[in-house]
Design a protein around this motif. Structure first.
Motif, PDB file in Angstrom:
ATOM      1  N   VAL A 176      11.388   1.750   4.400  1.00  0.00           N
ATOM      2  CA  VAL A 176      10.969   1.173   3.108  1.00  0.00           C
ATOM      3  C   VAL A 176       9.563   0.800   2.809  1.00  0.00           C
ATOM      4  CG1 VAL A 176      12.075  -0.335   1.373  1.00  0.00           C
ATOM      5  CG2 VAL A 176      13.501   0.383   3.041  1.00  0.00           C
ATOM      6  N   THR A 177       8.810   1.112   1.997  1.00  0.00           N
ATOM      7  CA  THR A 177       7.558   0.439   1.776  1.00  0.00           C
ATOM      8  C   THR A 177       7.724  -0.047   0.445  1.00  0.00           C
ATOM      9  OG1 THR A 177       6.731   2.457   2.938  1.00  0.00           O
ATOM     10  CG2 THR A 177       5.090   1.092   1.585  1.00  0.00           C
ATOM     11  N   LEU A 178       7.151  -1.281   0.574  1.00  0.00           N
ATOM     12  CA  LEU A 178       7.483  -2.297  -0.811  1.00  0.00           C
ATOM     13  C   LEU A 178       6.103  -1.879  -1.800  1.00  0.00           C
ATOM     14  CD1 LEU A 178       7.847  -5.649   0.529  1.00  0.00           C
ATOM     15  CD2 LEU A 178       9.525  -4.314  -0.502  1.00  0.00           C
ATOM     16  N   SER A 179       6.263  -2.080  -2.893  1.00  0.00           N
ATOM     17  CA  SER A 179       5.443  -1.702  -3.945  1.00  0.00           C
ATOM     18  C   SER A 179       4.327  -2.767  -4.032  1.00  0.00           C
ATOM     19  CB  SER A 179       6.017  -1.847  -5.206  1.00  0.00           C
ATOM     20  OG  SER A 179       5.064  -2.428  -6.280  1.00  0.00           O
ATOM     21  N   LYS A 180       3.263  -2.333  -3.765  1.00  0.00           N
ATOM     22  CA  LYS A 180       2.100  -3.071  -3.619  1.00  0.00           C
ATOM     23  C   LYS A 180       1.596  -3.869  -4.852  1.00  0.00           C
ATOM     24  CE  LYS A 180      -0.330  -1.439   0.406  1.00  0.00           C
ATOM     25  NZ  LYS A 180      -1.306  -0.548   1.065  1.00  0.00           N
ATOM     26  N   ASP A 181       1.851  -3.332  -5.953  1.00  0.00           N
ATOM     27  CA  ASP A 181       1.875  -4.148  -7.311  1.00  0.00           C
ATOM     28  C   ASP A 181       2.818  -5.355  -7.421  1.00  0.00           C
ATOM     29  OD1 ASP A 181      -0.329  -2.683  -8.099  1.00  0.00           O
ATOM     30  OD2 ASP A 181       0.940  -1.042  -9.342  1.00  0.00           O
ATOM     31  N   PHE A 182       3.766  -4.883  -6.835  1.00  0.00           N
ATOM     32  CA  PHE A 182       5.128  -5.983  -6.857  1.00  0.00           C
ATOM     33  C   PHE A 182       4.785  -7.263  -5.984  1.00  0.00           C
ATOM     34  CE2 PHE A 182       8.986  -8.055  -5.291  1.00  0.00           C
ATOM     35  CZ  PHE A 182       9.505  -8.298  -6.539  1.00  0.00           C
ATOM     36  N   ILE A 183       4.087  -6.914  -4.970  1.00  0.00           N
ATOM     37  CA  ILE A 183       3.695  -7.960  -3.988  1.00  0.00           C
ATOM     38  C   ILE A 183       2.432  -8.587  -4.457  1.00  0.00           C
ATOM     39  CG2 ILE A 183       2.558  -8.493  -1.633  1.00  0.00           C
ATOM     40  CD1 ILE A 183       4.146  -6.138  -0.558  1.00  0.00           C
ATOM     41  N   ARG A 184       1.611  -7.945  -5.198  1.00  0.00           N
ATOM     42  CA  ARG A 184       0.177  -8.484  -5.632  1.00  0.00           C
ATOM     43  C   ARG A 184       0.631  -9.710  -7.102  1.00  0.00           C
ATOM     44  NH1 ARG A 184      -2.742  -3.905  -7.872  1.00  0.00           N
ATOM     45  NH2 ARG A 184      -4.025  -5.707  -8.474  1.00  0.00           N
ATOM     46  N   GLN A 186       3.932 -11.024  -7.442  1.00  0.00           N
ATOM     47  CA  GLN A 186       4.555 -12.061  -6.829  1.00  0.00           C
ATOM     48  C   GLN A 186       3.763 -13.193  -6.408  1.00  0.00           C
ATOM     49  OE1 GLN A 186       8.367 -12.671  -5.964  1.00  0.00           O
ATOM     50  NE2 GLN A 186       8.323 -11.551  -7.990  1.00  0.00           N
ATOM     51  N   VAL A 187       2.418 -12.806  -5.501  1.00  0.00           N
ATOM     52  CA  VAL A 187       1.643 -13.742  -5.339  1.00  0.00           C
ATOM     53  C   VAL A 187       0.986 -14.405  -6.318  1.00  0.00           C
ATOM     54  CG1 VAL A 187      -0.480 -13.944  -3.899  1.00  0.00           C
ATOM     55  CG2 VAL A 187       1.119 -12.453  -3.034  1.00  0.00           C
ATOM     56  N   SER A 188       0.778 -13.709  -7.412  1.00  0.00           N
ATOM     57  CA  SER A 188      -0.095 -14.561  -8.492  1.00  0.00           C
ATOM     58  C   SER A 188       1.129 -15.282  -9.126  1.00  0.00           C
ATOM     59  CB  SER A 188      -0.401 -13.499  -9.513  1.00  0.00           C
ATOM     60  OG  SER A 188      -1.650 -12.742  -8.900  1.00  0.00           O
ATOM     61  N   ASN A 189       2.118 -15.058  -9.310  1.00  0.00           N
ATOM     62  CA  ASN A 189       3.346 -15.851  -9.810  1.00  0.00           C
ATOM     63  C   ASN A 189       3.411 -17.133  -8.908  1.00  0.00           C
ATOM     64  OD1 ASN A 189       3.846 -13.984 -11.759  1.00  0.00           O
ATOM     65  ND2 ASN A 189       5.797 -13.172 -10.962  1.00  0.00           N
ATOM     66  N   ALA A 570      -5.410 -16.683 -11.260  1.00  0.00           N
ATOM     67  CA  ALA A 570      -4.137 -15.680 -11.048  1.00  0.00           C
ATOM     68  C   ALA A 570      -3.634 -15.269 -12.264  1.00  0.00           C
ATOM     69  CB  ALA A 570      -3.409 -16.764 -10.452  1.00  0.00           C
ATOM     70  N   GLY A 571      -4.101 -15.855 -13.284  1.00  0.00           N
ATOM     71  CA  GLY A 571      -3.508 -15.367 -14.753  1.00  0.00           C
ATOM     72  C   GLY A 571      -3.992 -14.277 -15.122  1.00  0.00           C
ATOM     73  N   LYS A 572      -4.927 -13.562 -14.600  1.00  0.00           N
ATOM     74  CA  LYS A 572      -5.709 -12.467 -14.958  1.00  0.00           C
ATOM     75  C   LYS A 572      -5.088 -11.382 -14.795  1.00  0.00           C
ATOM     76  CE  LYS A 572     -10.365 -14.411 -14.956  1.00  0.00           C
ATOM     77  NZ  LYS A 572     -11.588 -14.648 -14.157  1.00  0.00           N
ATOM     78  N   GLY A 573      -3.978 -11.433 -13.744  1.00  0.00           N
ATOM     79  CA  GLY A 573      -3.106 -10.323 -13.467  1.00  0.00           C
ATOM     80  C   GLY A 573      -2.661 -10.399 -12.119  1.00  0.00           C
ATOM     81  N   PRO A 574      -2.365  -9.262 -11.329  1.00  0.00           N
ATOM     82  CA  PRO A 574      -1.883  -9.424  -9.854  1.00  0.00           C
ATOM     83  C   PRO A 574      -3.067  -9.483  -9.053  1.00  0.00           C
ATOM     84  CG  PRO A 574      -0.839  -7.275 -11.103  1.00  0.00           C
ATOM     85  CD  PRO A 574      -1.725  -8.068 -12.160  1.00  0.00           C
ATOM     86  N   VAL A 575      -2.944 -10.349  -8.169  1.00  0.00           N
ATOM     87  CA  VAL A 575      -4.244 -10.685  -7.374  1.00  0.00           C
ATOM     88  C   VAL A 575      -4.548  -9.426  -6.500  1.00  0.00           C
ATOM     89  CG1 VAL A 575      -2.793 -11.390  -5.420  1.00  0.00           C
ATOM     90  CG2 VAL A 575      -5.034 -12.254  -5.612  1.00  0.00           C
ATOM     91  N   VAL A 576      -5.897  -9.104  -6.474  1.00  0.00           N
ATOM     92  CA  VAL A 576      -6.444  -8.079  -5.750  1.00  0.00           C
ATOM     93  C   VAL A 576      -6.291  -8.467  -4.075  1.00  0.00           C
ATOM     94  CG1 VAL A 576      -8.531  -6.787  -5.070  1.00  0.00           C
ATOM     95  CG2 VAL A 576      -8.084  -7.581  -7.448  1.00  0.00           C
ATOM     96  N   LEU A 577      -5.504  -7.467  -3.401  1.00  0.00           N
ATOM     97  CA  LEU A 577      -5.447  -7.730  -2.071  1.00  0.00           C
ATOM     98  C   LEU A 577      -6.076  -6.392  -1.369  1.00  0.00           C
ATOM     99  CD1 LEU A 577      -1.938  -9.039  -1.807  1.00  0.00           C
ATOM    100  CD2 LEU A 577      -3.877 -10.238  -1.761  1.00  0.00           C
ATOM    101  N   ARG A 644      -9.285 -14.555  -2.981  1.00  0.00           N
ATOM    102  CA  ARG A 644      -8.965 -15.159  -1.760  1.00  0.00           C
ATOM    103  C   ARG A 644      -8.603 -16.636  -1.785  1.00  0.00           C
ATOM    104  NH1 ARG A 644     -12.887 -11.986   2.434  1.00  0.00           N
ATOM    105  NH2 ARG A 644     -11.870  -9.834   2.285  1.00  0.00           N
ATOM    106  N   LEU A 645      -9.149 -17.111  -2.812  1.00  0.00           N
ATOM    107  CA  LEU A 645      -8.741 -18.569  -3.198  1.00  0.00           C
ATOM    108  C   LEU A 645      -7.388 -18.521  -3.950  1.00  0.00           C
ATOM    109  CD1 LEU A 645     -11.944 -20.071  -4.540  1.00  0.00           C
ATOM    110  CD2 LEU A 645     -11.165 -20.222  -2.216  1.00  0.00           C
ATOM    111  N   VAL A 646      -7.021 -17.614  -4.662  1.00  0.00           N
ATOM    112  CA  VAL A 646      -5.568 -17.454  -5.125  1.00  0.00           C
ATOM    113  C   VAL A 646      -4.871 -17.292  -3.929  1.00  0.00           C
ATOM    114  CG1 VAL A 646      -4.143 -15.906  -6.379  1.00  0.00           C
ATOM    115  CG2 VAL A 646      -6.439 -16.309  -7.272  1.00  0.00           C
ATOM    116  N   LEU A 647      -5.106 -16.518  -2.922  1.00  0.00           N
ATOM    117  CA  LEU A 647      -4.108 -16.385  -1.640  1.00  0.00           C
ATOM    118  C   LEU A 647      -4.104 -17.808  -0.772  1.00  0.00           C
ATOM    119  CD1 LEU A 647      -2.690 -14.133  -0.437  1.00  0.00           C
ATOM    120  CD2 LEU A 647      -4.365 -13.419   0.772  1.00  0.00           C
TER     121      LEU A 647
END
Ligand code: ARG
Length: 670
Positions: A176-184, A186-189, A570-577, A644-647
């Motif tokens: 199972v590969t997780l959706s990258k968008d989903f992870i991004r 969730q981190v922003s959330n 973080a409010g701008k959208g899913p964090v860039v990873l 990275r500061l978001v992370l």
């Protein structure tokens, strides 16, 4: 959710519940073969083989309906886990592992309705994010080819925002590969909404912990119970349960006879003037000595017990005074440790004990044994003593009245008792007898004894003072403060911090270390109490982890970026990873909900400490590989990597939540 929608959902829940009941009734009729109710359903005309087939299908449908009730938030028993549609993970953190297990269980049921109660476990995978190994076991029971089974399951997984890809590998593993968008997202959330609890079914939980005995000193055993019970309560509260924290004080019993008799001699006017007893333990020892040596005093002590139990007002007054002094001392400890709980001692159950003994007697539960009345039950290795030969009640009697009170008056769904492992037999017998007596039904309510081991000194023997006495809790806490202060001075933190910051750091480190040392060990094992080890700034200790957190917190601060700016990023959208270490940290941070839900299954807290340590280690890896703030040779900031500061912020929030659940105060600087 709008009100109309809520009503709609309610209706669906009720409808489903009724349907389950109806189907269960039918199922029972089918199994017992009495055919009742079958005529009305028209099933009676069918051939027997059809019935057997129907039976299977019904079971399957009941499973689905139960699941759907659970999802809709209706009544459901069990581990408190539930699956949710992934859209709901805007407001709640996703328990990724648990959700995948739900999704795959459903897929197995769709592909193979004939499989009864398939348990699907999901594991971390080397080749992808997760791996489902259900096909192998299933193929064996169904006598099919595992790769084909795997393929069927894979095809039955519905499209899901959590999953980016599925791949069949080897003999039938599903990667199972997780959706990258989903992870991004969730981190922003986590940064936008904070660390929120995963979905659970709210329950009423009573946590019985700390529970020292009046007039006796609180000892390290009570310290363990206090720390573990508080952490369990914090976790349950965070998960949305309705928690009642109870201090089951030993505040009733024959020892009060000698205490009151001694009180009458030492402070004859105690009824009008509160006795100025500063050291209740010495007072207890004095009265015990008289009790053991002086026959006349002993007799008076016995009379005092009888009068106390008859609620004679001056004796009650004496008892109250003694309890008040004791509780004041306990309160000081709770305040220092930041623990809140409600006193509800054994005395609370007096009238309930009388009533329950009558009921037990009437139900024929009690047997004579050498003048005592005892109760046996299957699973109780030792019988409970319900009435002593002198007619008095015991610890067993009060716990029997107590369990009933909690289940029926408090309407609890789940009872948790945190005591030393030495009481395991007592609780085993208690639960077995309560079940036999019919006041506790394991299918409806959950009861857990949460045992813990002994605190050892560095000599690996039971923790004692040099003179061989039991260690007083306050002395232990005082020593902790002093040792933490020395340690921080040694690191010259007194020079870097203001006096106020220094005191806060000292307290956080001292109490945090004592708690963490306790909670980070498998609670059932004995553990060695060592200030040297718990105050070490390296390794898996609170000192190290609290410091690591202040370091993470200082990254944005020293770059001049405010917390608001990070949140707004973080409010701008899913964090860039992008970087591999960024992804690793993101995945680690998002594991928290699964760690927490696992704790609700076995009530072991140490995996949370292990997880906290893992987060800090993975963070270090990230920080060593990925610049958050880039500087030129002169030290001037040339670039700030906001993603990275978001992370960093998400990591700090998750660590802070872990500390909060462990009951450990965090500090901004140390
Ligand atoms: N007072 C007891 C002790 O010091 C602990 C009570 C635990 N709770 C209970 N319901 N039995 O060991």
């Amino acid at each position: 959710m709008s009100e109309a929608q809520m009503r709609e959902f309610d209706l669906r829940v009720t409808k489903n519940e009724r349907e389950v009941e109806r189907l269960e009734g039918l199922l029972e009729a089918l199994v017992s073969g009495n055919g009742e109710g079958l005529e009305t359903s028209g099933l009676a005309d069918k051939e027997l083989s059809d019935l057997v087939n129907d039976n299977k299908k019904l079971k399957y449908r009941i499973g689905i309906l139960k699941k759907s009730i659970e999802r809709l938030g209706g009544d459901s028993r069990g581990g408190g886990r539930s699956t949710m549609s992934t859209e709901s993970f805007q407001d709640r953190m996703c328990n990724i592992l648990g959700q995948l297990e739900g999704i795959f269980t459903q897929a197995v049921k769709t592909a193979y309705p004939e499989a009864t109660n398939p348990t699907v476990q999901i594991q971390l995978s080397k080749h992808a994010d997760y791996q489902c190994n259900a096909a192998m076991a299933l193929a064996k029971t169904l006598k099919k080819n595992p790769r084909e089974v795997g393929d069927q399951i894979l095809k039955s997984v519905p499209p899901n925002p959590l999953i980016a890809g599925l791949e069949l590998s080897g003999p039938g593993f599903i990667n199972v590969t997780l959706s990258k968008d989903f992870i991004r997202q969730q981190v922003s959330n986590v940064v936008l909404k904070g660390v929120t609890p995963p979905p659970t079914t709210p329950q009423r939980v009573v946590v019985d912990f700390s529970s020292p005995n009046i007039a006796k000193e609180m000892h390290v055993g009570h310290l363990r119970s206090t720390i573990i019970g508080d952490s369990i309560s914090r976790l349950m509260e965070f998960l949305g349960h309705d928690v009642l924290r109870l201090n089951h004080l030993g505040d009733w019993g024959t020892q009060f006879g000698m205490l009151i008799a001694h009180l009458q001699d030492r402070y004859p006017d105690f009824a009008s003037q509160p006795p100025p007893i500063s050291d209740l333990q010495t007072f207890y020892k004095e009265s015990k000595k008289r009790f053991d040596e002086d026959e006349k005093f002993k007799k008076r002590a016995y009379q005092a017990v009888v009068k106390l139990q008859a609620h004679e007002p001056t004796h009650i007054k004496g008892w109250e005074e003694i309890c008040a002094i004791s509780k004041k001392e306990f309160k000081k400890v709770y305040e220092r440790l930041g623990v809140v709980l409600e006193d509800r001692g054994e005395s609370y159950y007096q009238s309930r004990m009388e009533a329950i003994v009558k009921d037990m007697e009437a139900a024929g539960m009690l047997e004579e044994d050498d003048g005592r009345k005892v109760m046996f039950a299957e699973g109780a290795d030792i019988p409970l003593t319900i009435v002593k030969s002198d007619g008095g009640f015991t610890y067993d009697t009060s716990d029997m009245a107590c369990i009933k009170n909690r289940l029926y008056e408090e309407k609890a769904d789940w009872l948790i008792y945190v005591t030393d492992a030495g009481q395991a037999q007592h609780f085993k017998s208690l639960f077995a007898c309560a079940k036999k007596f019919g006041i506790y039904n394991p299918d409806k309510t959950r009861v857990n004894h949460v045992p813990f081991g002994v605190v050892l000194g560095e000599d690996k023997k039971r923790l004692k003072t040099r003179s061989g006495e039991t260690v007083r809790l306050v002395d232990l806490l005082d020593e902790g403060l002093q040792r933490a202060e020395e340690k921080l001075r040694e690191k010259e933190r007194d020079k870097a911090l203001t006096a106020e910051e220094f005191t806060r750091a000292r307290d956080a480190v001292a109490y945090g270390c004592i708690k963490y040392a306790d909670l980070s060990h498998d609670r059932t094992r004995d553990y060695v109490f060592s200030f040297d080890r718990m105050l070490d700034f390296r390794g898996n200790t609170a000192a190290y982890l609290l410091y690591a957190l202040t370091r993470i917190r200082s990254i944005a601060r020293t770059a001049g970026v405010s917390r608001e700016a990070v949140v707004s990023e973080a409010g701008k959208g899913p964090v860039v990873l992008e970087h591999e270490k960024e992804w690793k940290l993101a995945r680690t941070v998002l594991k928290l909900p699964d760690v927490l839900l696992r704790i609700t299954e076995d009530l072991y807290i140490h995996p949370l400490c292990e997880y906290l340590y893992e987060v800090s280690t993975v963070f270090t890896e990230f920080y060593d590989n990925c610049y958050c703030v880039e500087k030129d040779e002169s030290g001037k900031i040339v670039k700030i990597n906001m993603n990275r500061l978001v992370l960093c912020e998400a990591t700090a929030r998750v660590m802070e939540k872990c500390f909060a659940l462990l009951g450990i105060e965090t500090v901004g600087k140390m």
